[in-house]
Every structure is written in C-alpha cells, then in structure tokens.
Design a protein around this motif. Structure first.
Motif, PDB file in Angstrom:
ATOM      1  N   ILE A 160       0.873  -1.174   0.000  1.00 53.03           N
ATOM      2  CA  ILE A 160       0.000   0.000   0.000  1.00 53.03           C
ATOM      3  C   ILE A 160       0.910   1.224   0.000  1.00 53.03           C
ATOM      4  O   ILE A 160       1.511   1.570   1.030  1.00 53.03           O
ATOM      5  CB  ILE A 160      -0.928   0.026   1.228  1.00 53.03           C
ATOM      6  N   PRO A 161       1.091   1.877  -1.154  1.00 51.10           N
ATOM      7  CA  PRO A 161       2.007   3.030  -1.213  1.00 51.10           C
ATOM      8  C   PRO A 161       1.573   4.134  -0.253  1.00 51.10           C
ATOM      9  O   PRO A 161       0.390   4.358  -0.027  1.00 51.10           O
ATOM     10  CB  PRO A 161       1.920   3.480  -2.674  1.00 51.10           C
ATOM     11  N   THR A 162       2.562   4.798   0.302  1.00 45.87           N
ATOM     12  CA  THR A 162       2.271   5.874   1.235  1.00 45.87           C
ATOM     13  C   THR A 162       1.773   7.110   0.505  1.00 45.87           C
ATOM     14  O   THR A 162       2.155   7.381  -0.640  1.00 45.87           O
ATOM     15  CB  THR A 162       3.519   6.229   2.046  1.00 45.87           C
ATOM     16  N   THR A 163       0.896   7.825   1.166  1.00 44.78           N
ATOM     17  CA  THR A 163       0.389   9.101   0.619  1.00 44.78           C
ATOM     18  C   THR A 163       1.020  10.299   1.311  1.00 44.78           C
ATOM     19  O   THR A 163       0.735  11.437   0.959  1.00 44.78           O
ATOM     20  CB  THR A 163      -1.147   9.176   0.777  1.00 44.78           C
ATOM     21  N   THR A 164       1.855  10.024   2.300  1.00 43.80           N
ATOM     22  CA  THR A 164       2.538  11.097   3.027  1.00 43.80           C
ATOM     23  C   THR A 164       4.023  11.069   2.697  1.00 43.80           C
ATOM     24  O   THR A 164       4.570  10.037   2.305  1.00 43.80           O
ATOM     25  CB  THR A 164       2.340  10.950   4.539  1.00 43.80           C
ATOM     26  N   ILE A 165       4.671  12.180   2.874  1.00 42.01           N
ATOM     27  CA  ILE A 165       6.105  12.293   2.621  1.00 42.01           C
ATOM     28  C   ILE A 165       6.824  12.418   3.957  1.00 42.01           C
ATOM     29  O   ILE A 165       6.564  13.346   4.727  1.00 42.01           O
ATOM     30  CB  ILE A 165       6.426  13.509   1.734  1.00 42.01           C
ATOM     31  N   SER A 166       7.736  11.484   4.230  1.00 36.16           N
ATOM     32  CA  SER A 166       8.495  11.529   5.474  1.00 36.16           C
ATOM     33  C   SER A 166       9.779  12.319   5.259  1.00 36.16           C
ATOM     34  O   SER A 166      10.229  12.537   4.125  1.00 36.16           O
ATOM     35  CB  SER A 166       8.831  10.111   5.938  1.00 36.16           C
ATOM     36  N   TRP A 167      10.372  12.746   6.358  1.00 30.72           N
ATOM     37  CA  TRP A 167      11.648  13.441   6.283  1.00 30.72           C
ATOM     38  C   TRP A 167      12.697  12.553   5.634  1.00 30.72           C
ATOM     39  O   TRP A 167      13.493  13.010   4.815  1.00 30.72           O
ATOM     40  CB  TRP A 167      12.106  13.866   7.675  1.00 30.72           C
ATOM     41  N   THR A 168      12.692  11.286   5.987  1.00 31.13           N
ATOM     42  CA  THR A 168      13.693  10.355   5.461  1.00 31.13           C
ATOM     43  C   THR A 168      13.540  10.206   3.956  1.00 31.13           C
ATOM     44  O   THR A 168      14.531  10.271   3.205  1.00 31.13           O
ATOM     45  CB  THR A 168      13.557   8.981   6.139  1.00 31.13           C
ATOM     46  N   GLN A 169      12.308   9.985   3.487  1.00 31.05           N
ATOM     47  CA  GLN A 169      12.091   9.803   2.058  1.00 31.05           C
ATOM     48  C   GLN A 169      12.356  11.097   1.296  1.00 31.05           C
ATOM     49  O   GLN A 169      12.882  11.067   0.171  1.00 31.05           O
ATOM     50  CB  GLN A 169      10.662   9.330   1.806  1.00 31.05           C
ATOM     51  N   ALA A 170      12.015  12.226   1.892  1.00 23.28           N
ATOM     52  CA  ALA A 170      12.299  13.505   1.238  1.00 23.28           C
ATOM     53  C   ALA A 170      13.800  13.693   1.043  1.00 23.28           C
ATOM     54  O   ALA A 170      14.248  14.180   0.000  1.00 23.28           O
ATOM     55  CB  ALA A 170      11.725  14.651   2.070  1.00 23.28           C
ATOM     56  N   SER A 171      14.587  13.265   2.040  1.00 21.64           N
ATOM     57  CA  SER A 171      16.039  13.339   1.914  1.00 21.64           C
ATOM     58  C   SER A 171      16.549  12.418   0.813  1.00 21.64           C
ATOM     59  O   SER A 171      17.422  12.794   0.016  1.00 21.64           O
ATOM     60  CB  SER A 171      16.685  12.981   3.258  1.00 21.64           C
ATOM     61  N   VAL A 172      15.993  11.196   0.745  1.00 24.88           N
ATOM     62  CA  VAL A 172      16.389  10.244  -0.299  1.00 24.88           C
ATOM     63  C   VAL A 172      16.063  10.799  -1.682  1.00 24.88           C
ATOM     64  O   VAL A 172      16.889  10.739  -2.613  1.00 24.88           O
ATOM     65  CB  VAL A 172      15.694   8.887  -0.072  1.00 24.88           C
ATOM     66  N   ASP A 173      14.856  11.330  -1.845  1.00 27.47           N
ATOM     67  CA  ASP A 173      14.447  11.892  -3.144  1.00 27.47           C
ATOM     68  C   ASP A 173      15.344  13.063  -3.542  1.00 27.47           C
ATOM     69  O   ASP A 173      15.702  13.213  -4.724  1.00 27.47           O
ATOM     70  CB  ASP A 173      12.993  12.357  -3.080  1.00 27.47           C
ATOM     71  N   LEU A 174      15.702  13.889  -2.571  1.00 27.14           N
ATOM     72  CA  LEU A 174      16.559  15.037  -2.865  1.00 27.14           C
ATOM     73  C   LEU A 174      17.946  14.582  -3.319  1.00 27.14           C
ATOM     74  O   LEU A 174      18.524  15.149  -4.266  1.00 27.14           O
ATOM     75  CB  LEU A 174      16.674  15.930  -1.619  1.00 27.14           C
ATOM     76  N   LYS A 175      18.480  13.531  -2.674  1.00 26.37           N
ATOM     77  CA  LYS A 175      19.791  13.009  -3.087  1.00 26.37           C
ATOM     78  C   LYS A 175      19.730  12.381  -4.476  1.00 26.37           C
ATOM     79  O   LYS A 175      20.690  12.498  -5.263  1.00 26.37           O
ATOM     80  CB  LYS A 175      20.298  12.013  -2.051  1.00 26.37           C
ATOM     81  N   HIS A 176      18.620  11.714  -4.807  1.00 28.56           N
ATOM     82  CA  HIS A 176      18.463  11.186  -6.163  1.00 28.56           C
ATOM     83  C   HIS A 176      18.429  12.318  -7.192  1.00 28.56           C
ATOM     84  O   HIS A 176      19.010  12.203  -8.284  1.00 28.56           O
ATOM     85  CB  HIS A 176      17.181  10.360  -6.247  1.00 28.56           C
ATOM     86  N   GLN A 177      17.770  13.405  -6.842  1.00 29.16           N
ATOM     87  CA  GLN A 177      17.704  14.547  -7.748  1.00 29.16           C
ATOM     88  C   GLN A 177      19.082  15.164  -7.939  1.00 29.16           C
ATOM     89  O   GLN A 177      19.456  15.560  -9.052  1.00 29.16           O
ATOM     90  CB  GLN A 177      16.722  15.584  -7.191  1.00 29.16           C
ATOM     91  N   ILE A 178      19.862  15.247  -6.865  1.00 32.72           N
ATOM     92  CA  ILE A 178      21.224  15.785  -6.961  1.00 32.72           C
ATOM     93  C   ILE A 178      22.063  14.921  -7.889  1.00 32.72           C
ATOM     94  O   ILE A 178      22.823  15.436  -8.728  1.00 32.72           O
ATOM     95  CB  ILE A 178      21.856  15.859  -5.555  1.00 32.72           C
ATOM     96  N   ARG A 179      21.924  13.579  -7.770  1.00 30.86           N
ATOM     97  CA  ARG A 179      22.687  12.684  -8.651  1.00 30.86           C
ATOM     98  C   ARG A 179      22.285  12.899 -10.109  1.00 30.86           C
ATOM     99  O   ARG A 179      23.157  12.955 -10.998  1.00 30.86           O
ATOM    100  CB  ARG A 179      22.461  11.226  -8.236  1.00 30.86           C
TER     101      ARG A 179
END
Length: 641
Positions: A160-179
């Motif tokens: 069941i995919p999450t509908t909220t954004i956690s601090w941890t996932q936001a950090s992961v997504d930001l690092k993927h964007q930087i790469r």
C-alpha cells in the motif's frame, strides 16, 4: 549489580570531592567510568527485554503488517530495508526487522519509506557468523533494535504506497535529484561517487578499490560525513556571519542561523547516526564559541553525548560514536597545549602547524579504538592527513559548488573539467599513498584488556599535561608497562593453545588445526583466506597454511575423529571408540548402524551436506541421545586439546 556499584562509587567520589573542597580528578574518572558502565548496562537490559518480548513472533508463519522505516544500501542481488512490524496484539509494542528483497523485475520501483506491506512469512533470526571473529551482523542489528529478518520477492507481498512524505524519504528523493543533476552536467560516475561520498555520505556508487585506497591511506574518516565535515562547514559559516556577530543581537541571530543550517545539512544527509551526533556535538560547541565560553567546551561535549545517549542508549555501541567523541575529546584537551609549544610568525607555517596539531591530537585519541576495531596501522596516515586536510576545505567547497550549480543550471564544460581535475588529483594521490604497502601494518593483536589499559594511559597523560604532577607520569608509565606485560602473557598463552576446528563453508568441507601459533586448514577446495583473517588476528596466528591431504581419521585431543564422506571407502582403526564422527559431502550411510559400530560421543555435519540429509541425521542423533552439531546452524565447531 553494575548499576548499583556505579551508583555507590559515584556517590562516594562525590562526597570525597565535597570534603576536599576542591576539584577532584578522582571524581572525574569515577564519574566517566560509572556513566559508561550505566550506559552499557541500561542499553544491554533494554535490548534483552525487547528481544524477549518479541521472541514469540519468531515461532510460526503469519500475515505480517509492516511499515518501511529506512532503505539501506543495495547490492547487485538484493535491496535491504528496515521495517517496523506492527503486531496484531495491541498489548505488544512494535519492533523492527531487516527486510531483504531479491531482485526480480528491475522495472518495479523500490519500496519507499512509510509504505505499508503485508507479507505472509515467518520472522527468522539474522544469521550469526559461521567462522569465528567474522563481523557479527546479528549483534550489530540488535544494538539498533532490529531483532529479525525476512527474505522475500516482490510477488510475495501486497504493498500500500504511502500518501505522506516523510523526512527520510524527502532526503532520499533530494539526493536522487542531486545525482541526476550531476549526470546531466556530464560528470563521470566515479567523480559523482566521490562528490556524493564526501558531501552526502552516499557510497553506493563508490568502487571497492577507491574505498580501499581511502582506508589504506588512513583517511577513511573523510568519507564518513560526521565531525570533520560539520566542523569545516561551521568554520565557513562563522566566517560569513562574522560581520553581523559583533553585537549581542547579531551574535544571537547568527548562532540561530548557524545551528539551523547545520541541522538542514543533517536533513540532506538523511539524519544518519554519524551526522546527528556530529551536528549535536557541534551545535553545543558552536554555542560555547559564540558565547565566548570556550572553557566549557569539554562540559558541552559531554552534555551533547548525554543528550544523544538519552535519545538512544544503543549509540554507545556504535564505533563511529566512540571514535567521534574520542577524537574531539583529544583535540579539546591536548590541542591547546600542543599548539602553544611552537609559535610561528608567518601565516602559512602557522596554519600548517595548526593542522598538524589537530591531526596529531585527533589520531592520538582514536588510536587505541582504531587498533582494537581495525587491527591495522596505516604508516603514512599522518602524511596523508597533513597533505590532504589543508586542501579539504577547497575539495569540499568544490563538491558543494558542483551540487548547487548543477541544481540551478548545467555546469559549463570548462568549470566541470576543473572540478574533475581536482577530484582526479585527490584520487590519484590517495592511490599512490595506499599502494605503499610496506608502510601498512596489518593484523595487529590488540585485546580488550590492552584497550582498557591504553585508554587509562591516555587519561593519565592528559592529567599529567595539565597538572604537571609526577604521580600521573609514573602511573602513565606503569600502564604502558602493564600493557607490555599483558601483550606478552596473552600472546604466549595463544601460542601454546591447541585447537581443532570444523569450519562452515557453503558446499565445502574444511577442518583446521591450531598449534604453535599456526593454523593449518585442510580442504580439497579453494578457500577465501579473507574469511579467516579475523581468526588469524584475534588468535595471534603468525602463519596460515592450506593443505589438501585430508584423511578420514585423526587421533587428537585425547580422543579420535572419524570422517565419513561420499567416497564410501574407509579405514576404520581398531582402537578405542570414536569420540567425534564427522559427516561430509552428503554420504549415503545408515547412520543408525554407524552409531552402533563406532559409538561416537558427538556427531558433526558441515556445510558440504544436503540439508535434507542433515535433518534426517539430526533426528537419528536425537533418538540415540548423541549431541549433534550442524555448522550451518551453530557455526564453527571448536575443540581445545
């Protein structure tokens, strides 16, 4: 018992200090030892209690309700997560397990933090090391409150995919964007790996050879985003905020901004334990510096450690936590004294001397712990640190500018080439230092007793530096002498030790004999010697030999060992009953008849046997009331003789 003893000693030391009406270093020592003992005891009790509470959930398969808490570093075969198990029984608290997903459809996206997963599986224990002194991943996870594991493929779960954004996932997504931004600017993979490792602590692109170069050069701490990086960023921020820090209001504003930026950097890195402890520690130290209370830096250092340990007592088990605080403690106490010994008139020599003093005092603080955990001494670590750290501000600045610039627009080729040249020079320099193998001392024997004595000696040396009392110098010398005596006694005891091993290797049969400071491995297959390096170091074995002449009978340890393999041809000696019976390579034998003939006292099955055979043999041994040792479950069989 430890808790009560620590409390009594601390109370007595405090009363003694009050009676003397003066600062007592005895109280400082007792307080440090008492709080460390309390920390280990409380965290150990907490881990044991959590494990006992949830042990019932390991018994049978059930439909598990999981929530993804953290995504770990993937490898070519699996992707690992830390997941929270939400028990159906409301009286049982939730706990964490290790989820290992075997790669199937590569087009499927990875699970994200806060995703909910339903999985019909049985929770299993994390595998313990099968060969003595290998890294114990089970204990490592236990001290992070992770008490079990599940292996699965994607088609076994309902997500069941999450509908909220956690601090941890936001950090992961930001690092993927930087790469992605760095790739779009044309950086090569190895250069992106260096930038991400140095600034973000993300090492999944870093090659094994590059990692080894950092380790052998003695600058592996540069890749661990922690105190060094936060300290450099703090210096940069203090420089930029200096113009507005001359008034009281400006000083308060700048301190709030600096601490806020540091915690923003911690968010970007992902609130890893190393960055959290570093930012916490430097938040306290920056407050001390800004408020001109540098004399309380040591107190604030201890206070930051207490705050972190109250938040999570198990931090005390983490090697990074111990190394960070040991390094900063050594710098805070020894750097001011050493730096004053020589005064330089010109800027460059003055800065070089400062870097030398910081490097030397930090390495002095972490040296005992480094020897204990890693058992090696990079001989050129001082040179590599002295040559690299002065330029680390430039290197780190280059990486930060690359990240910011690529996030705004594609970096022009001229500047990108300059950035890559700087990175390439650093990598080639480290490779050159790491290739000087004759300066690297490996497999150094350093026991827990020697670690305790070396840490006491370090404290006594610091007391002598500040107090100038000969008593501390004599005690320091006594500790060093006692370390030498301990080393001689322990290594001599290990040299006289005689042991027989049945090791666990998948689809292989390996036995070993240890005597006269030498380990002889007997096998018919090729082996990875690296698996036995921990045993070689901890047992102070000077030589490790491999032989292929395996016999089916050995008369050792006051008894005898008989080996039955798949060949079916045996030479059974007509002597006393067999003490140990070893089954290898899945022999097709009637174990009941073999037991009646040989009368073994114990049966051993190694990793070369089929699991179905092992299950049958275990039942037969249980029926005949004979101890059964399967190396795949219990690890290496060890017998002193």
């Amino acid at each position: 018992m430890i808790i009560v003893s620590s409390g009594v000693l601390l109370s007595l030391a405090f009363l003694y200090t009050k009676m003397q009406l003066a600062r007592s270093y005895l109280y400082m020592i007792v307080a440090a030892v008492s709080f460390i003992g309390l920390g280990f005891s409380i965290s150990g009790i907490h881990v044991l209690r959590q494990h006992s509470i949830h042990s019932d959930l390991f018994q049978e398969e059930s439909m598990l309700h999981l929530r993804i808490k953290k995504s770990l570093k993937p490898n070519p075969y699996t992707h690992n997560y830390i997941a929270e198990v939400i028990p159906q029984n409301p009286n049982i608290s939730s706990f964490s397990i290790l989820l290992t997903e075997f790669h199937g459809d590569s087009l499927l996206p990875h699970l994200r933090v806060n995703d909910k997963v339903f999985l019909p599986k049985k929770i299993e224990l994390v595998n313990a090391p099968k060969i003595p002194y290998q890294f114990n991943y089970r204990e490592f996870l236990k001290h992070q409150h992770v008490f079990g594991k599940i292996n699965f493929t994607r088609n076994e779960i309902v997500t069941i995919p999450t509908t909220t954004i956690s601090w941890t996932q936001a950090s992961v997504d930001l690092k993927h964007q930087i790469r992605d931004n760095l790739y779009q600017s044309g950086f090569q993979s190895k250069h992106i790996a260096f930038i991400e490792s140095l600034t973000l602590g993300k090492k999944d692109l870093l090659s094994k050879d590059t990692y080894q170069d950092f380790s052998k050069a003695g600058v592996l701490h540069i890749l661990a985003v922690s105190g060094l990086h936060v300290g450099l960023i703090l210096l940069i921020l203090l420089f930029f905020f200096q113009p507005i820090s001359k008034t009281r209001a400006g000083k308060i504003f700048s301190s709030i901004c600096i601490i806020g930026i540091l915690w923003g950097y911690a968010f970007l890195v992902g609130f890893t334990p190393s960055i959290v402890r570093a930012v916490t520690m430097f938040s306290f130290l920056s407050f001390a510096r800004i408020s001109k209370r540098d004399g309380s830096s040591l107190s604030l250092l201890f206070l930051s450690a207490v705050v972190l340990l109250v938040y999570n007592p198990c931090f005390v088990y983490q090697i990074g936590f111990q190394l960070s605080y040991a390094a900063v403690f050594s710098i805070v106490t020894l750097y001011p004294i050493l730096h004053k010994k020589i005064a330089f008139k010109y800027y460059l020599p003055k800065k070089a001397w400062s870097v030398f003093c910081i490097t030397l005092t930090a390495q002095l603080g972490v040296f005992p712990l480094s020897l204990y955990y890693f058992h090696q001494v990079p001989g050129l670590f001082l040179i590599s640190n002295l040559l690299l750290i002065p330029f680390l501000l430039l290197i780190l600045g280059t990486c930060i500018v690359s990240i910011i610039w690529s996030s705004i627009a594609i970096i022009p080729a001229v500047f990108k080439n300059v950035f890559e040249i700087i990175i390439e020079v650093v990598l080639k320099f480290l490779h050159f230092i790491a290739s000087q193998n004759k300066f690297i001392i490996e497999k150094v024997y350093f026991s827990p007793n020697m670690l305790v004595l070396s840490l006491i000696a370090l404290l006594l040396f610091i007391f002598f530096v500040y107090q100038k009392k000969w008593t501390y110098l004599w005690l320091f010398s006594g500790c060093l002498f006692l370390m030498e005596i301990t080393y001689v006694y322990e290594t001599d005891t290990l040299r006289k030790q005689k042991r027989f091993y049945v090791f666990h290797e998948h689809q292989k049969s390996v036995v070993g004999f240890q005597r006269d400071g030498q380990l002889t491995l007997i096998t018919s297959d090729s082996l990875r010697i690296k698996n036995y390096e921990g045993l070689q170091t901890q047992q102070h074995l000077k030589n490790l030999q491999i032989k292929n002449q395996k016999k089916n009978y050995y008369a050792v340890f006051g008894g005898s060992l008989f080996i039955i393999d798949s060949m079916g041809v045996y030479n059974v000696p007509e002597i006393a009953p067999i003490q140990y019976l070893m089954l290898v390579n899945s022999p097709k034998v009637n174990l009941e008849k073999v037991i009646n003939v040989l009368q073994p006292q114990q049966i051993i099955a190694d990793g070369s046997n089929y699991y179905t055979y092992i299950k049958r043999w275990r039942k037969t041994a249980l029926k005949n009331k004979i101890p059964f040792h399967h190396t795949g479950k219990k690890g290496t069989f060890v017998m002193d003789y």
